[in-house]
Design an enzyme around this catalytic site. Structure first.
Site, short mmCIF file in Angstrom:
data_model
loop_
_atom_site.label_atom_id
_atom_site.label_comp_id
_atom_site.label_asym_id
_atom_site.label_seq_id
_atom_site.Cartn_x
_atom_site.Cartn_y
_atom_site.Cartn_z
N SER A 121 39.54 48.55 52.34
CA SER A 121 40.46 48.71 53.46
C SER A 121 41.24 50.01 53.36
O SER A 121 41.55 50.49 52.27
CB SER A 121 41.45 47.55 53.51
OG SER A 121 42.37 47.77 54.57
N LYS B 287 38.58 40.19 52.11
CA LYS B 287 38.72 41.30 53.07
C LYS B 287 38.77 40.77 54.51
O LYS B 287 39.54 41.26 55.35
CB LYS B 287 37.57 42.30 52.91
CG LYS B 287 37.55 43.43 53.96
CD LYS B 287 38.84 44.23 53.94
CE LYS B 287 38.82 45.53 54.73
NZ LYS B 287 38.44 45.52 56.11
N HIS C 82 42.16 39.48 55.04
CA HIS C 82 43.02 40.66 55.22
C HIS C 82 42.98 41.11 56.68
O HIS C 82 44.01 41.37 57.31
CB HIS C 82 42.55 41.80 54.29
CG HIS C 82 43.11 43.16 54.65
ND1 HIS C 82 42.62 43.90 55.72
CD2 HIS C 82 44.11 43.89 54.13
CE1 HIS C 82 43.29 45.03 55.81
NE2 HIS C 82 44.22 45.05 54.86
N ASN C 83 41.79 41.20 57.22
CA ASN C 83 41.67 41.65 58.62
C ASN C 83 42.27 40.63 59.59
O ASN C 83 42.86 41.03 60.60
CB ASN C 83 40.20 41.92 58.96
CG ASN C 83 39.74 43.27 58.43
OD1 ASN C 83 40.23 43.73 57.40
ND2 ASN C 83 38.80 43.89 59.11
N GLU D 46 45.77 41.26 59.52
CA GLU D 46 45.96 42.53 60.24
C GLU D 46 46.03 42.27 61.75
O GLU D 46 46.92 42.79 62.44
CB GLU D 46 44.78 43.46 59.88
CG GLU D 46 44.64 44.73 60.70
CD GLU D 46 43.34 45.47 60.32
OE1 GLU D 46 43.14 45.78 59.13
OE2 GLU D 46 42.52 45.75 61.22
C1 6PG Z 1 40.70 48.16 57.29
C2 6PG Z 1 40.38 47.71 58.69
C3 6PG Z 1 38.98 48.04 59.08
C4 6PG Z 1 38.54 47.51 60.43
C5 6PG Z 1 39.34 47.96 61.58
C6 6PG Z 1 38.72 47.60 62.91
O1 6PG Z 1 41.10 47.29 56.53
O2 6PG Z 1 40.57 49.33 56.98
O3 6PG Z 1 40.54 46.33 58.77
O4 6PG Z 1 38.14 47.48 58.10
O5 6PG Z 1 37.25 47.96 60.65
O6 6PG Z 1 40.63 47.49 61.49
O7 6PG Z 1 38.82 46.26 63.21
P1 6PG Z 1 38.70 45.78 64.72
O8 6PG Z 1 37.80 46.76 65.41
O9 6PG Z 1 38.07 44.42 64.66
O10 6PG Z 1 40.07 45.81 65.27
#
Ligand code: 6PG
Length: 481
Positions: free
Chosen positions: A128, A182, A185-186, A189
């Site tokens: 990430s 991960k 984590h997303n 996010e």
């Molecule tokens: C990270 C992000 C990354 C992810 C983008 C796009 O941890 O660096 O999570 O891995 O690809 O955030 O996610 P979306 O296109 O689904 O918003």
């Protein structure tokens, strides 16, 4: 000299990760890309990296010292499988293949099993931090075997972000554990981003503030307990002015959010695990709703509240502070739900995941990096068997301090007709979690009524059914239902 590490796939993330590896003492990096012209371009643009450029996958394997270690940085899905197949052909038992993409963890479990049969190690590693993180220090979440971690650990530690002197990488667990974490984590996010977006929307629509004014609010918030990368970049996005029109950048961007799948996976997986990640789910649904322009147009004339409450200028500061507290409380719920999913996933898949270590490796490098992660790490250090994060003393105190403001904000949002699905559902989750009695008892009664699905009693062990269509007496079930 041979390379101690290789990178396959030289799009932005791959080439940045390769450059990061090359910049660390003791690393020599081999690179390979499906199209040679891209390899040439990257090698020529970065002579300082001293890359060993391979034209073929065979050449790539020959350029690596043993055990060979290669990180795949290609699009998740079929492209990943294709590269793995190629590498398995040219690698030998004991070598290590790392998938650094955003793979679905069940794919990683499948791939690890298949590759392991050849004697080659396979590691699914979540990475990430976007392009910038790949280049200067990401947060890395590797799964795979202990044996692979032994070789890979020092290399990953050399390129990871550093938080309070500690590299943001840990061996998360076996096979798909890294990609699972991960994925969560997303999911967090997504929730964090949606909560911030709701806070912005309230300040804009309910308090009538301009994007530049709201940028100032986020800058202030970034100095306190909300301090985080996402709050910081939010202020920057809101400050941005479109060069072509002179309008705030935020007003010229089409309001339809995209996604690449990890948020959806988090929710799908959590549904299967029975974990209520409601805040994350609302964030995913909010993106889906935004991306249905025809439905939105068809509904655009539907009425809102006839007398929306106004925030007068004298009330504005108090309202802003309420929104800040609501954001903080909802954010605690999002993380609490995310860690619940990690706990349930670890249980289901047999991973020994150290929650405190996960919080620590998220302190720097990754998208959700925040001060706040220190508090989570401390909570799990002090209470390793914490049932639910929001009940940890630090967070319980934070929620008790903010919950009244949180309620005021949700009430205001509903009255004003400003949608705050993540704020609202987080609050509903909180009230559900703390309730002494839930109406689930009624649901059980209904299930027993129409389907003889049985129920348990509060005062006695056993499984019971009421003869609803008979004399309504209760029978104790002896068999299994
Ligand atoms: C990270 C992000 C990354 C992810 C983008 C796009 O941890 O660096 O999570 O891995 O690809 O955030 O996610 P979306 O296109 O689904 O918003």
């Amino acid at each position: 000299a041979k390379a101690n590490i290789g990178v396959v796939g030289l799009a932005v993330m791959g080439s940045n990760l390769a450059r990061n590896l090359a910049s660390r003492e003791g690393n020599k990096v081999a690179v390979y890309n499906r199209t040679w012209s891209r390899t040439e371009e990257v090698v020529e643009a970065h002579p300082e990296a001293g890359f060993i450029a391979a034209k073929t996958i065979e050449e790539f394997a020959q350029s690596l010292s043993t055990p060979r270690t290669a990180i795949i940085m290609v699009k998740a899905g079929k492209a990943t499988d294709a590269v793995i197949d190629q590498l398995v052909e040219v690698f030998e038992p004991g070598d290590i293949i790392v998938d650094g993409g955003n793979a679905l963890f069940t794919d990683t479990i499948r791939r690890e099993k298949a590759v392991r049969e050849t004697g080659i190690n396979f590691v699914g590693a979540g990475i990430s931090g976007g392009e910038e993180g790949a280049l200067n220090g990401p947060s890395i979440m590797p799964g795979g075997s202990e044996e692979a971690w032994h070789t890979l650990g020092p290399i990953l530690k050399s390129i990871a972000a550093v938080a309070e002197g500690e590299p943001c990488v840990t061996h998360v667990g076996t096979d798909g554990a890294g990609h699972f974490v991960k994925m969560i984590h997303n999911g967090i996010e997504y929730a964090d981003m949606q909560l911030i977006a709701e806070a912005y929307d309230l300040l804009r629509k309910a308090a009538g503030m301009t994007p530049a004014e709201i940028a100032g609010v986020f800058e202030e918030w970034n100095k306190g307990e909300l301090e985080s990368y996402l709050i910081e970049i939010t202020a920057e996005v809101l400050r941005q002015v479109d060069a072509a029109t002179g309008k705030p950048f935020i007003d010229i961007v089409l309001d339809q959010a995209g996604s690449k799948g990890t948020g959806v996976w988090t929710v799908q997986t959590s549904l299967d695990l029975g974990v209520p990640v409601s805040g994350i789910a609302e964030a995913v649904f909010a993106r889906s709703l935004s991306a249905h322009p025809r439905q939105r147009a068809a509904a655009s004339d539907l009425p809102g509240p006839s007398a929306p409450p106004a925030v007068s200028s004298s009330d504005r500061d108090a309202f802003i502070e309420d929104v800040r507290q609501a954001l903080y409380a909802s954010k605690i719920i999002a993380y609490s739900q995310g860690f619940d999913a990690i706990i349930a996933g670890a249980e289901e898949y047999g991973w020994d995941i150290k929650k405190g270590d996960i919080a620590k490796i998220w302190r720097a490098g990754c998208i959700i990096r925040a001060q706040f992660l220190n508090r989570i790490a401390e909570s799990y250090a002090e209470h390793p068997d914490l049932e639910v994060l929001v009940a940890a003393p630090y967070f319980a105190e934070a929620v008790s301090r903010t919950q009244e403001a949180w309620r005021r904000v949700v009430i205001h949002a509903v009255a004003a007709g400003v949608p705050t699905p993540a704020f609202s559902s987080s609050l509903a989750y909180y009230d559900g979690l703390r309730a002494e009695r839930l109406p689930a008892a009624l649901v059980q009664g209904q299930r027993d009524f129409f389907g003889a699905h049985t129920y348990k009693r509060v005062d006695r062990d056993g499984t019971f059914h009421t003869l609803w269509s008979g004399d309504r007496s209760e029978v104790e079930e002896t068999g299994s239902h």
